[in-house]
Scaffold this active site. Structure first.
Site, mmCIF file in Angstrom:
data_model
loop_
_atom_site.group_PDB
_atom_site.id
_atom_site.type_symbol
_atom_site.label_atom_id
_atom_site.label_comp_id
_atom_site.label_asym_id
_atom_site.label_seq_id
_atom_site.Cartn_x
_atom_site.Cartn_y
_atom_site.Cartn_z
ATOM 1 N N LEU A 27 38.869 31.966 37.170
ATOM 2 C CA LEU A 27 38.464 32.990 36.194
ATOM 3 C C LEU A 27 39.574 33.988 35.927
ATOM 4 C CD1 LEU A 27 34.887 33.858 37.505
ATOM 5 C CD2 LEU A 27 35.427 32.681 35.357
ATOM 6 N N TRP A 29 43.023 36.443 38.071
ATOM 7 C CA TRP A 29 43.705 36.798 39.307
ATOM 8 C C TRP A 29 44.211 38.222 39.186
ATOM 9 C CZ3 TRP A 29 45.575 33.672 35.536
ATOM 10 C CH2 TRP A 29 46.738 34.094 34.900
ATOM 11 N N GLY A 30 44.555 38.794 40.336
ATOM 12 C CA GLY A 30 45.120 40.137 40.354
ATOM 13 C C GLY A 30 46.214 40.168 41.391
ATOM 14 N N PHE A 32 45.962 41.090 44.316
ATOM 15 C CA PHE A 32 45.449 40.879 45.664
ATOM 16 C C PHE A 32 44.757 39.539 45.851
ATOM 17 C CE2 PHE A 32 45.598 45.225 47.480
ATOM 18 C CZ PHE A 32 46.070 45.903 46.358
ATOM 19 N N SER A 33 44.388 38.904 44.767
ATOM 20 C CA SER A 33 43.438 37.810 44.907
ATOM 21 C C SER A 33 43.469 36.854 43.726
ATOM 22 C CB SER A 33 42.032 38.403 44.977
ATOM 23 O OG SER A 33 41.724 39.021 43.730
ATOM 24 N N THR A 34 42.837 35.693 43.915
ATOM 25 C CA THR A 34 42.448 34.861 42.777
ATOM 26 C C THR A 34 40.928 34.860 42.727
ATOM 27 O OG1 THR A 34 42.462 32.867 44.134
ATOM 28 C CG2 THR A 34 44.458 33.333 42.861
ATOM 29 N N VAL A 35 40.390 34.750 41.516
ATOM 30 C CA VAL A 35 38.936 34.791 41.351
ATOM 31 C C VAL A 35 38.479 33.498 40.679
ATOM 32 C CG1 VAL A 35 36.990 36.037 40.343
ATOM 33 C CG2 VAL A 35 38.963 37.312 41.200
ATOM 34 N N LYS A 50 35.906 35.790 44.870
ATOM 35 C CA LYS A 50 37.208 36.464 44.925
ATOM 36 C C LYS A 50 37.849 36.164 46.263
ATOM 37 C CE LYS A 50 39.253 41.096 44.518
ATOM 38 N NZ LYS A 50 39.199 42.366 43.790
ATOM 39 N N ASP A 152 39.951 54.086 39.118
ATOM 40 C CA ASP A 152 40.729 53.175 38.263
ATOM 41 C C ASP A 152 39.900 52.658 37.092
ATOM 42 O OD1 ASP A 152 43.023 51.912 37.441
ATOM 43 O OD2 ASP A 152 42.787 50.185 38.772
HETATM 44 P P1 ATP Z 1 43.875 44.114 40.688
HETATM 45 O O1 ATP Z 1 45.332 43.844 40.741
HETATM 46 O O2 ATP Z 1 43.404 44.398 39.267
HETATM 47 O O3 ATP Z 1 43.356 45.105 41.693
HETATM 48 P P2 ATP Z 1 42.333 42.162 42.156
HETATM 49 O O4 ATP Z 1 43.129 41.129 42.908
HETATM 50 O O5 ATP Z 1 41.667 43.251 42.918
HETATM 51 O O6 ATP Z 1 43.223 42.703 40.997
HETATM 52 P P3 ATP Z 1 40.113 41.823 40.357
HETATM 53 O O7 ATP Z 1 40.667 42.806 39.387
HETATM 54 O O8 ATP Z 1 38.891 42.198 41.103
HETATM 55 O O9 ATP Z 1 41.240 41.336 41.352
HETATM 56 O O10 ATP Z 1 39.803 40.437 39.616
HETATM 57 C C1 ATP Z 1 40.814 39.683 38.933
HETATM 58 C C2 ATP Z 1 40.255 39.096 37.640
HETATM 59 O O11 ATP Z 1 39.200 38.177 37.943
HETATM 60 C C3 ATP Z 1 39.609 40.132 36.731
HETATM 61 O O12 ATP Z 1 40.552 40.718 35.883
HETATM 62 C C4 ATP Z 1 38.606 39.281 35.965
HETATM 63 O O13 ATP Z 1 39.251 38.566 34.918
HETATM 64 C C5 ATP Z 1 38.157 38.273 36.996
HETATM 65 N N1 ATP Z 1 36.920 38.721 37.652
HETATM 66 C C6 ATP Z 1 36.808 39.602 38.680
HETATM 67 N N2 ATP Z 1 35.539 39.790 39.060
HETATM 68 C C7 ATP Z 1 34.789 39.015 38.244
HETATM 69 C C8 ATP Z 1 33.371 38.775 38.115
HETATM 70 N N3 ATP Z 1 32.494 39.370 38.916
HETATM 71 N N4 ATP Z 1 32.967 37.909 37.163
HETATM 72 C C9 ATP Z 1 33.875 37.294 36.349
HETATM 73 N N5 ATP Z 1 35.196 37.493 36.411
HETATM 74 C C10 ATP Z 1 35.674 38.323 37.345
HETATM 75 MG MG MG Z 2 41.584 45.371 42.747
#
Ligand code: ATP
Ligand code: MG
Ligand code: MG
Length: 428
Positions: A27, A29-30, A32-35, A50, A152
């Site tokens: 879906l 990634w960021g 910290f993670s892939t989703v 996540k 944020d």
């Molecule tokens: P960041 O660098 O923004 O802190 P992160 O690794 O914490 O990133 P998230 O921002 O939580 O990750 O999620 C990354 C992406 O995954 C989001 O931008 C979104 O596209 C997708 N995503 C996150 N949570 C959901 C969800 N509950 N349902 C659908 N897509 C999601």
């Molecule tokens: Mg985050």
């Protein structure tokens, strides 16, 4: 980043938490993670999985996020407060280490994608109102009931409950879930590509079918433009609590994404819940115009911070001296009279005028919207309305007539680039 301490590589059909969840497709990634979109075999529904990177600092961050999300879920048993729900969490061991995993309710596109689909024209005000009500409901819950500051808030971190593109929605597109890794997948990459191709083809067919159906019902074939927003109910939810903190237990001095950062954070004058209200106002403006409210840049002889403060004052008027000189970084930007040191001539352009002159709002729409936003952008944080007070504001229950909505949607210039109105110092 797929190395020790980094992301966990996932293949379609991989299973997690004693085979309860099956990976369907990525879906997002960021940092910290892939989703992943995953199928929950226990509840027979789709969820977002996540998967955090495995190095110690990411594990720490995930533990914090899980703690915040657990508090949020416990306080909202009916899941009606417009914040994302944590369903489950567990540890997953892979070749790159131990990864903390969060199972979240599956949500749709972000508000940034929504604005992009609308070609940065700004959404109809009636839609902006619906979205604002959701965000404020979430903020009021976090602030008043839990004591949590999000820190944020921005378009990327608010997700719609349904996707704009029906081909991306596993339920609407009628795809059957993948329950095991497709045959022959042991030889990795090649098979993976075939599966991804097949999935894409299926999604494409689903979109085509839905478009066909609409066309045959006398509608227009769905295109990626504002037309496709018509059928969307605007329920949305606040996500990404990785940076959230408690009002009485803060972790960082520098918070918020630059463009949504409150003046007291720039000046290092301490902060509280009202920083989220500032970001909320920036978000609402961006939804209604398609442009960021403040997009500071450094320039010859001044920093990004100083430009940011100048942009704020050009839109909102001069910052009261007492506030200007009140932060530990004030001396970097202001002289003792409360004037900026390096940017001397400000070009004032108040919000209601800007909405009329640049964004072609009707006078009434502009005044009403400015009246809603301006108190949230008070330089004195304690004077900003709370989310609870803001929810009572009459603007949220106005209805703009279709005619002026159309004016608002069709005449705004600057369709293709996400440029702030004030991007170039002296540029307008
Ligand atoms: P960041 O660098 O923004 O802190 P992160 O690794 O914490 O990133 P998230 O921002 O939580 O990750 O999620 C990354 C992406 O995954 C989001 O931008 C979104 O596209 C997708 N995503 C996150 N949570 C959901 C969800 N509950 N349902 C659908 N897509 C999601
Ligand atoms: Mg985050
Ligand atoms: Mg994010």
């Amino acid at each position: 980043c797929y190395r020790k301490g980094g992301y966990h590589a996932v293949r379609v059909g991989d299973t997690f938490n004693a085979a309860r969840y099956v990976a369907q497709r990525k879906l997002g990634w960021g940092q910290f993670s892939t989703v992943w979109l995953a199928y929950d075999t226990r509840s027979s529904s789709y969820v977002a999985l996540k998967i955090q990177k495995s190095a110690a600092q990411f594990v720490q961050a995930a533990l914090h996020e899980i703690e915040v999300l657990s508090v949020i879920a416990n306080g909202d048993p009916s899941n009606s407060k417009c914040v994302v729900r944590l369903i489950d969490h567990f540890k997953h061991t892979g070749p790159n280490g131990q990864h903390l995993c969060m199972v979240l309710e599956f949500l749709g596109d972000s508000l940034l994608q929504l604005v992009r689909y609308n070609r940065y024209k700004g959404l109809a005000l009636n839609k902006v109102r619906e979205i604002c009500k959701c965000i404020l409901t979430g903020l009021d819950y976090m602030h008043r009931e839990l004591g949590i500051i999000h820190t944020d808030l921005k378009l990327e971190n608010i997700l719609l409950s349904s996707t704009i593109d029906p081909g991306k929605d596993p339920v609407k597109s009628g795809l059957t879930p993948i329950l095991e890794r497709p045959e022959g997948s042991l030889n990795g990459g090649a098979t993976m590509n075939i599966i991804e191709k097949k999935l894409k083809q299926r999604a494409k067919r689903a979109v085509a079918k839905i478009s066909e159906r609409r066309a045959s019902m006398g509608g227009v074939v769905v295109q990626k433009s504002e037309r496709s927003l018509d059928g969307i109910d605007m329920m949305c939810k606040v996500v990404d609590f990785g940076n959230a903190c408690w009002a009485d237990k803060q972790f960082a001095e520098e918070i918020q994404t630059r463009q949504y950062r409150a003046p007291e954070v720039v000046l290092r004058a301490g902060y509280s819940f009202s920083v989220d209200m500032w970001s909320f106002a920036c978000t609402a403006f961006e939804l209604a115009t398609g442009d960021m409210m403040f997009a500071p840049k450094n320039g010859q002889g001044f920093s990004e911070d100083e430009d940011h403060l100048a942009l704020m004052m050009e839109l909102l008027g001069k910052m009261p001296r007492k506030i200007a000189v009140g932060g530990t970084r004030s001396k970097d930007f202001f002289d003792r009279h409360g004037d900026l040191k390096r940017i001397r001539r400000l070009k004032y352009w108040p919000l209601d005028k800007l909405l009329i002159e640049k964004y072609k709002f009707s006078e009434a729409d502009a005044h009403e919207f400015a009246e809603f936003l301006c108190p949230l952008l008070d330089f004195a944080p304690e004077k900003r309305p709370t989310a609870q007070q803001c929810l009572q504001h009459p603007w949220l229950n106005l209805r703009t007539s279709t005619q002026s909505e159309m004016n608002n949607e069709s005449t705004v210039e600057n369709l293709d680039s996400r440029v702030s109105k004030l991007q170039i110092r002296g540029g307008w």
